[in-house]
Enzyme design. Sequence first.
Site, PDB file in Angstrom:
ATOM      1  N   ASP A   1       0.442 -40.908   4.618  1.00 15.20           N
ATOM      2  CA  ASP A   1      -0.640 -40.164   5.256  1.00 15.20           C
ATOM      3  C   ASP A   1      -0.539 -40.505   6.733  1.00 15.20           C
ATOM      4  OD1 ASP A   1      -2.988 -39.296   6.353  1.00 15.20           O
ATOM      5  OD2 ASP A   1      -4.278 -40.091   4.773  1.00 15.20           O
TER       6      ASP A   1
ATOM      7  N   GLY B   1       5.385 -29.064   3.079  1.00 13.97           N
ATOM      8  CA  GLY B   1       4.801 -27.810   3.559  1.00 13.97           C
ATOM      9  C   GLY B   1       5.831 -26.695   3.684  1.00 13.97           C
TER      10      GLY B   1
ATOM     11  N   TYR C   1      -7.902 -25.289  15.442  1.00 17.00           N
ATOM     12  CA  TYR C   1      -6.450 -25.462  15.321  1.00 17.00           C
ATOM     13  C   TYR C   1      -5.769 -25.198  16.674  1.00 17.00           C
ATOM     14  CZ  TYR C   1      -1.709 -24.149  13.682  1.00 17.00           C
ATOM     15  OH  TYR C   1      -0.348 -24.034  13.484  1.00 17.00           O
TER      16      TYR C   1
HETATM   17  C1  AKB Z   1      -1.532 -20.017  11.182  1.00 13.43           C
HETATM   18  O1  AKB Z   1      -1.688 -18.822  10.855  1.00 13.43           O
HETATM   19  O2  AKB Z   1      -2.457 -20.826  11.320  1.00 13.43           O
HETATM   20  C2  AKB Z   1      -0.123 -20.496  11.476  1.00 13.43           C
HETATM   21  C3  AKB Z   1       0.198 -20.399  12.930  1.00 13.43           C
HETATM   22  C4  AKB Z   1       0.370 -19.093  13.566  1.00 13.43           C
HETATM   23  O3  AKB Z   1       0.325 -21.405  13.566  1.00 13.43           O
HETATM   24  N1  AKB Z   1       0.817 -19.749  10.707  1.00 13.43           N
END
Ligand code: AKB
Length: 318
Positions: free
Chosen positions: A53, A12, A143
């Site tokens: 993974d 990544g 997230y």
């Molecule tokens: C995203 O935009 O999801 C990442 C972050 C700010 O964690 N770059």
Amino acid sequence: MKEAILVIGAAGQIGSELVHALREIHGNDKVIASDVHEKAPEHLAYGPYEQTDVLDTKKLGEVVLGNKITEVYHLAALLSATAEKNPALGWELNMTGLSNVLDLAREGHIKRMFWPSSIAVFGPNTPKIKTPQRTVCEPTTVYGITKVAGESWCEYYHNRYGIDIRSVRYPGIIGHKSAPGGGTTDYAVHIFHEAVRHGRYECFLSKEAALPMMYMPDATKAVLELMAAPSENIGLRTAYNISGFSFTPDVLAAAIQKHMPEFEITYNPDYRDKIAKSWPSSLDDSAARKDWGWKPDFDIDAMVADMLKNISEQTGVH
Ligand code: AKB
């Protein structure tokens, strides 16, 4: 074989650069890159590579035990924009993946660990300017939810099982060596490639969406310095706010226009604009400065000059 380091999610954006930095410090053989791809990406192939993974506990355990891994940098995650498209997978990869690595630490195999958190832990009810280290979080993306839960999960494993785990809340990271994948802040990388290749960029955030950002050399430096600090200095086992600089897309465009006056930006905001607007504009990183001496090297103008120079060289467009 002596103890070794494993970087999970090595292919990544951050992993690719961190592997190089760690190999320079510890030697190529001591730093094992791993990712889901069958073969090592070309730029990592000069050192050891394991296909892993992080959701495959059997294989993960074999890699850790088989290589005598004692230190892990666990970077594999679905980022904010991609995770919104598949929330269940976002939760699974980000939370179960973290738990799988933490459990190997709890069993005594991994002694030290880095796991990145993000400004995505914050939400629309968070103070936006100079966001304090400790404040309302209430993230609205899956997230962000996994990052805020992950921070507490790491702190819990530290308090309960004594694992030396450290973390920072990364802002948007800008770099020229590898592409970001699936983040809300990715526009701040794409804009440079489009500026050099085509002289224009259509931005998926609105012009006033201010976000904290950081240049890649500072992002790598932060991990290395945090991991090198004595354990007793690490007063926070959730994650430290760290700050580089902040800008809106139109401020970034103006900084690019100083080098390329003909550069044009247009705006076509999509769902990522709402995510960006739920995040802080700037961060208070005084805890990181005090505990382990955090200080970024790059401001926006130094970053823009370096990005344009490197991308022009890579593409052969001057
Ligand atoms: C995203 O935009 O999801 C990442 C972050 C700010 O964690 N770059």
